[in-house]
Design an enzyme around this catalytic site. Structure first.
Site, PDB file in Angstrom:
ATOM      1  N   LYS A   1      42.194  48.722  78.157  1.00 53.51           N
ATOM      2  CA  LYS A   1      40.971  48.483  78.930  1.00 53.51           C
ATOM      3  C   LYS A   1      41.391  48.255  80.374  1.00 53.51           C
ATOM      4  CE  LYS A   1      36.513  48.008  78.031  1.00 53.51           C
ATOM      5  NZ  LYS A   1      35.721  48.529  76.924  1.00 53.51           N
TER       6      LYS A   1
ATOM      7  N   GLY B   1      19.511  48.692  78.484  1.00 56.76           N
ATOM      8  CA  GLY B   1      20.295  49.612  79.319  1.00 56.76           C
ATOM      9  C   GLY B   1      20.493  50.942  78.621  1.00 56.76           C
TER      10      GLY B   1
ATOM     11  N   VAL C   1      22.555  52.040  76.303  1.00 51.15           N
ATOM     12  CA  VAL C   1      22.646  52.040  74.842  1.00 51.15           C
ATOM     13  C   VAL C   1      21.402  51.397  74.228  1.00 51.15           C
ATOM     14  CG1 VAL C   1      23.965  51.250  72.834  1.00 51.15           C
ATOM     15  CG2 VAL C   1      25.178  51.958  74.900  1.00 51.15           C
TER      16      VAL C   1
ATOM     17  N   TYR D   1      18.337  51.042  75.197  1.00 49.96           N
ATOM     18  CA  TYR D   1      17.086  51.812  75.210  1.00 49.96           C
ATOM     19  C   TYR D   1      17.117  52.960  74.196  1.00 49.96           C
ATOM     20  CZ  TYR D   1      12.662  53.611  76.672  1.00 49.96           C
ATOM     21  OH  TYR D   1      11.350  54.005  76.653  1.00 49.96           O
TER      22      TYR D   1
END
Ligand code: NAI
Ligand code: PHE
Length: 357
Positions: free
Chosen positions: A79, A177, A179, A181
């Site tokens: 990450k 957001g 994902v 929505y």
């Protein structure tokens, strides 16, 4: 202190990137590359300190290793965090960061995460070949992730209600957001009812207008009377304060690192709330990565079909949790870590759980 942290979390490598001319301060954490080059999104956020940024990156990278292991993405886990407020993000900063990624020669493959958009990925991809999920033909990862979360919800409903149907099922979604929505749309299309919240009132309004959702204030989402609580915004939202207020029998959402501590997962288990481990549920991006790398001719429909694997992976973990009388998050960690150790020891990971179903 930094190397001690690395040792404590089995981190292989940490790269610090600095370019004062564009205000870039970034950290790349390569957690584990046993299964291949280490993959993980890049998150852009204003952190209170460098230590906070590093701890976040390490925790997220560790989750990526387990996520990529269970998703059989052929990648390790990593990450990156860019320390900047979203309003200070510039094209120059993104380009400078991408040149650092390029310099790593493919040891680190990255994609989007919080505050890095699909459009930002196109800028990064201009400077480095090691960007995933920026393909114009395949599109952004969010719809794939949302489809995977929906499949995970079906597995949870199957275990708890004996049926994966969404009729008469209410889902409370935190975060409308990219994902959240898409997930709301899927629940609505399947006949489910929605309760939603977001710090952006326009996002809530859209869900009310288009999907018949009931919007509630941010803090009210935890106590909402819903069958499923779906965290799709931030991490650490499952903690002593929120768990006590939950009114759902299932927690299943897209956010990374939902549990503040491992003990919070135990607390959910003791309350009889089924927790679908975050990195199992939100592996749509990792599955996207696998399909994109394996098949240059893949189409969006292949990604959606791939995300449906999450149903079987999660169902296996839920059944194991019942058989072992252990919380789901601990069982998922055990299975992922067993595969990883087995691959490290003899290059021959145990069979994926899908095959046992
Ligand atoms: P996004 O940035 O598009 O959406 C996040 C939404 O949460 C925004 O609408 C924001 O206003 C809202 N939000 C922020 N703080 C909030 C709060 N306190 N209460 C309610 N809403 C709040 O991000 P995206 O892409 O939808 O990702 C959501 C989560 O899923 C993140 O934690 C991300 O790491 C994780 N995830 C995303 C993947 C993807 O493919 N995009 C893959 C795997 C995990
Ligand atoms: N950031 C996303 C995740 O946490 C998507 C992603 C997966 C990006 C794999 C790059 C690599 O899963």
């Amino acid at each position: 202190m930094i190397l001690e942290l690395a040792e404590q979390h089995d981190v292989e490598q940490i790269i610090f990137c600095s370019d004062p001319s564009v205000g870039l301060k970034a950290m790349i954490v390569i957690h584990d590359s046993t299964f291949g080059p280490a993959a993980g999104g890049t998150r852009l956020m204003a952190y209170p300190s460098e230590v906070a940024a590093l701890e976040d990156a390490i925790r997220l990278a560790k989750g990526m290793t387990r996520k990529c292991t269970l998703a059989r993405s052929g990648t390790g886990g990593a990450k990156a965090v860019i320390m900047a407020a979203p309003e200070h993000k510039t094209e120059g900063m993104l380009r400078a960061y991408a040149r650092f990624v390029e310099r790593l020669g493919g040891a680190f493959l990255t994609g989007n995460d919080v505050n890095i958009s699909f459009e930002d990925l196109q800028i990064l991809a201009d400077e480095t070949q090691y960007i995933l999920g920026a393909s114009e033909s395949l599109g952004p990862s969010a719809p794939v992730t949302a489809h995977g979360v929906f499949s995970a919800m079906q597995a949870c409903l199957e275990r708890v209600n004996g049926s994966a149907q969404f009729d008469d099922v209410t889902v409370a979604i935190q975060g409308m957001g990219s994902v959240g929505y898409e997930l709301a749309k899927a629940v609505y299309s399947a006949g489910g009812r929605l309760i939603v919240t977001d710090i952006d009132s326009a996002a809530c309004q859209r869900a009310e207008d288009e999907l018949g959702a009931v919007a509630v204030p941010e803090d009210a989402i935890y106590a909402s009377e819903a069958d499923i609580f779906a965290p799709c915004a931030l991490g650490a939202v499952l903690n002593a304060s929120t768990i006590a207020r939950l009114n759902s029998k299932i927690v299943c959402g897209a956010a990374n690192n939902q549990l503040l501590t491992e003990e919070d997962g135990d607390a959910l288990y003791k309350r009889g709330i089924l927790y679908a481990p975050d990195y199992v549920v939100n592996a749509g991006g990792a599955i996207y990565v696998r399909i994109q790398r394996e098949n240059p001719l893949a189409a969006p429909a292949d990604l959606m079909q791939g995300a449906e694997e999450i149903y079987a992976t999660l169902l296996h973990i839920l059944k194991e949790s019942e058989q072992r009388h252990q919380p789901t998050h601990r069982v998922a960690d055990q299975i992922a870590d067993e595969w990883l150790s087995s691959k490290k020891a003899n290059g021959n990971p145990l069979e994926p759980p899908h095959d046992t179903l």
